[in-house]
Scaffold this motif. Structure first.
Motif, PDB file in Angstrom:
ATOM      1  N   VAL A   1       0.844  -1.197   0.000  1.00 24.01           N
ATOM      2  CA  VAL A   1       0.000   0.000   0.000  1.00 24.01           C
ATOM      3  C   VAL A   1       0.881   1.249   0.000  1.00 24.01           C
ATOM      4  O   VAL A   1       0.498   2.292  -0.533  1.00 24.01           O
ATOM      5  CB  VAL A   1      -0.945  -0.025   1.229  1.00 24.01           C
ATOM      6  N   LEU A   2       2.081   1.142   0.563  1.00 23.71           N
ATOM      7  CA  LEU A   2       3.024   2.270   0.586  1.00 23.71           C
ATOM      8  C   LEU A   2       3.689   2.360  -0.786  1.00 23.71           C
ATOM      9  O   LEU A   2       4.812   1.925  -0.998  1.00 23.71           O
ATOM     10  CB  LEU A   2       4.057   2.076   1.695  1.00 23.71           C
ATOM     11  N   ASP A   3       2.975   2.942  -1.736  1.00 23.68           N
ATOM     12  CA  ASP A   3       3.425   2.929  -3.126  1.00 23.68           C
ATOM     13  C   ASP A   3       4.023   4.249  -3.607  1.00 23.68           C
ATOM     14  O   ASP A   3       4.448   4.361  -4.750  1.00 23.68           O
ATOM     15  CB  ASP A   3       2.282   2.522  -4.044  1.00 23.68           C
ATOM     16  N   ARG A   4       4.097   5.241  -2.737  1.00 21.96           N
ATOM     17  CA  ARG A   4       4.705   6.542  -3.084  1.00 21.96           C
ATOM     18  C   ARG A   4       6.057   6.648  -2.401  1.00 21.96           C
ATOM     19  O   ARG A   4       6.179   6.391  -1.200  1.00 21.96           O
ATOM     20  CB  ARG A   4       3.823   7.704  -2.644  1.00 21.96           C
ATOM     21  N   VAL A   5       7.054   7.052  -3.163  1.00 24.87           N
ATOM     22  CA  VAL A   5       8.426   7.137  -2.668  1.00 24.87           C
ATOM     23  C   VAL A   5       8.899   8.578  -2.790  1.00 24.87           C
ATOM     24  O   VAL A   5       8.700   9.220  -3.823  1.00 24.87           O
ATOM     25  CB  VAL A   5       9.360   6.213  -3.488  1.00 24.87           C
ATOM     26  N   LYS A   6       9.506   9.077  -1.724  1.00 21.78           N
ATOM     27  CA  LYS A   6      10.134  10.402  -1.745  1.00 21.78           C
ATOM     28  C   LYS A   6      11.466  10.246  -1.028  1.00 21.78           C
ATOM     29  O   LYS A   6      11.542   9.585   0.007  1.00 21.78           O
ATOM     30  CB  LYS A   6       9.262  11.430  -1.025  1.00 21.78           C
ATOM     31  N   TYR A   7      12.524  10.828  -1.587  1.00 21.05           N
ATOM     32  CA  TYR A   7      13.827  10.725  -0.947  1.00 21.05           C
ATOM     33  C   TYR A   7      14.670  11.947  -1.244  1.00 21.05           C
ATOM     34  O   TYR A   7      14.446  12.648  -2.236  1.00 21.05           O
ATOM     35  CB  TYR A   7      14.563   9.443  -1.379  1.00 21.05           C
ATOM     36  N   TYR A   8      15.637  12.193  -0.354  1.00 22.61           N
ATOM     37  CA  TYR A   8      16.613  13.249  -0.555  1.00 22.61           C
ATOM     38  C   TYR A   8      17.954  12.558  -0.761  1.00 22.61           C
ATOM     39  O   TYR A   8      18.515  11.973   0.175  1.00 22.61           O
ATOM     40  CB  TYR A   8      16.667  14.197   0.650  1.00 22.61           C
ATOM     41  N   GLY A   9      18.425  12.589  -1.988  1.00 21.43           N
ATOM     42  CA  GLY A   9      19.676  11.922  -2.346  1.00 21.43           C
ATOM     43  C   GLY A   9      19.931  12.098  -3.827  1.00 21.43           C
ATOM     44  O   GLY A   9      19.389  13.001  -4.460  1.00 21.43           O
ATOM     45  N   ARG A  10      20.742  11.226  -4.403  1.00 23.83           N
ATOM     46  CA  ARG A  10      21.068  11.318  -5.827  1.00 23.83           C
ATOM     47  C   ARG A  10      19.944  10.733  -6.677  1.00 23.83           C
ATOM     48  O   ARG A  10      19.441   9.668  -6.391  1.00 23.83           O
ATOM     49  CB  ARG A  10      22.385  10.608  -6.129  1.00 23.83           C
ATOM     50  N   GLY A  11      19.597  11.436  -7.743  1.00 25.29           N
ATOM     51  CA  GLY A  11      18.549  10.975  -8.635  1.00 25.29           C
ATOM     52  C   GLY A  11      18.429  11.913  -9.821  1.00 25.29           C
ATOM     53  O   GLY A  11      19.286  12.764 -10.021  1.00 25.29           O
ATOM     54  N   PRO A  12      17.383  11.828 -10.590  1.00 22.70           N
ATOM     55  CA  PRO A  12      16.284  10.881 -10.472  1.00 22.70           C
ATOM     56  C   PRO A  12      16.590   9.506 -11.075  1.00 22.70           C
ATOM     57  O   PRO A  12      15.891   8.540 -10.783  1.00 22.70           O
ATOM     58  CB  PRO A  12      15.151  11.559 -11.249  1.00 22.70           C
ATOM     59  N   VAL A  13      17.615   9.404 -11.915  1.00 21.37           N
ATOM     60  CA  VAL A  13      17.938   8.117 -12.546  1.00 21.37           C
ATOM     61  C   VAL A  13      18.697   7.231 -11.576  1.00 21.37           C
ATOM     62  O   VAL A  13      19.313   7.713 -10.620  1.00 21.37           O
ATOM     63  CB  VAL A  13      18.770   8.315 -13.838  1.00 21.37           C
TER      64      VAL A  13
END
Length: 195
Positions: free
Chosen positions: A26-38
Motif C-alpha cells: 500500500v506504501l506505493d509513493r516514494v520520496k527521498y533526498y539523495g542522488r537521482g532521479p535516474v
C-alpha cells in the motif's frame, strides 16, 4: 537502529552491505533526498544530482531486458514511503551513521520484487505477480564496473568486508508532518546538505 559488522576476511569484496526490508505494498509513493532521479551507483553517479525526488514503487525500477538488480540511489539522507491515497500515513527512514560514507547517508533501492525473483526470471514477463514491496537500505553497494565487456569495478568503488558501522531511524511519516519532510524541523544534522 544501528549495527556494526566485521569480517575475518577483509579482502572480500561484497555486492552490497545492508538490510532488505519488506513493507506493505500500500506504501506505493516514494520520496527521498539523495542522488537521482535516474538510478546511480558508486561508479555511475556523476549525472545524478543530490536533490528531493518523488516516484512510485513501480517507477523506481529500471526495466532491463534481463531482470537484474537495479534502481539504486546513492547518498540518500532520508527515504519516505507513503500510501498514494493518504500521503500523511507511511514510514520514514533516516540515515544516522555510515562509516563507509563518513557521513549519515545510505544507498537505497525500492522495488516490487525480491532478489530471487529477479535472478530467476529470464525476461520481464516472467517476473511473478508481486504482493510486497522490498526496500534495500545499504551502507554501500559495489559499483557496476564494465566486466561484461571491459574492466572490473575499480578498487575505490568496491564495498569491502572491513569493519563497518551503519545506522538509520525508522519513524512514522505522520510523526513529522506526513510526506512534507523537507523542512529542517525534523532534527536532521546540519551536514545533511553537504555533498
Amino acid at each position: 537502529f544501528a549495527s556494526a559488522v566485521n569480517s575475518n576476511n577483509h579482502s572480500l569484496a561484497l555486492g552490497r552491505l545492508g538490510y532488505t526490508l519488506q513493507v506493505n505494498p500500500v506504501l506505493d509513493r516514494v520520496k527521498y533526498y539523495g542522488r537521482g532521479p535516474v538510478e546511480n551507483y558508486r561508479d555511475r553517479k556523476a549525472c545524478a544530482f543530490v536533490g528531493l525526488y518523488e516516484n512510485t514503487v513501480a517507477g523506481m525500477m529500471t526495466n532491463y531486458t534481463k531482470p537484474q538488480e537495479n534502481g539504486k540511489h546513492e547518498a540518500v539522507r532520508w527515504l519516505s514511503m507513503t500510501a498514494g491515497d493518504d500521503s500523511d500515513k507511511g514510514v520514514l527512514f533516516v540515515a544516522t551513521t555510515n562509516s563507509i560514507a563518513s557521513q549519515p547517508q545510505m544507498s537505497i533501492g525500492v522495488q516490487a520484487y525480491d532478489d530471487n525473483d529477479l535472478l530467476l526470471a529470464g525476461h520481464p514477463y516472467q517476473l511473478p505477480e508481486s504482493d510486497a514491496t522490498f526496500v534495500h537500505l545499504d551502507a554501500g553497494v559495489t559499483g557496476l564496473g564494465g566486466n561484461s565487456c571491459g574492466p572490473s569495478t575499480m578498487p575505490e568503488d568496491r564495498i569491502m568486508a572491513v569493519p563497518t558501522t551503519f545506522g538509520f531511524m525508522i519513524r512514522r511519516a505522520d510523526a513529522v508532518g506526513g510526506a512534507k519532510i523537507a523542512s529542517p524541523n525534523i532534527g536532521m544534522p546540519q551536514t545533511i546538505m553537504n555533498f
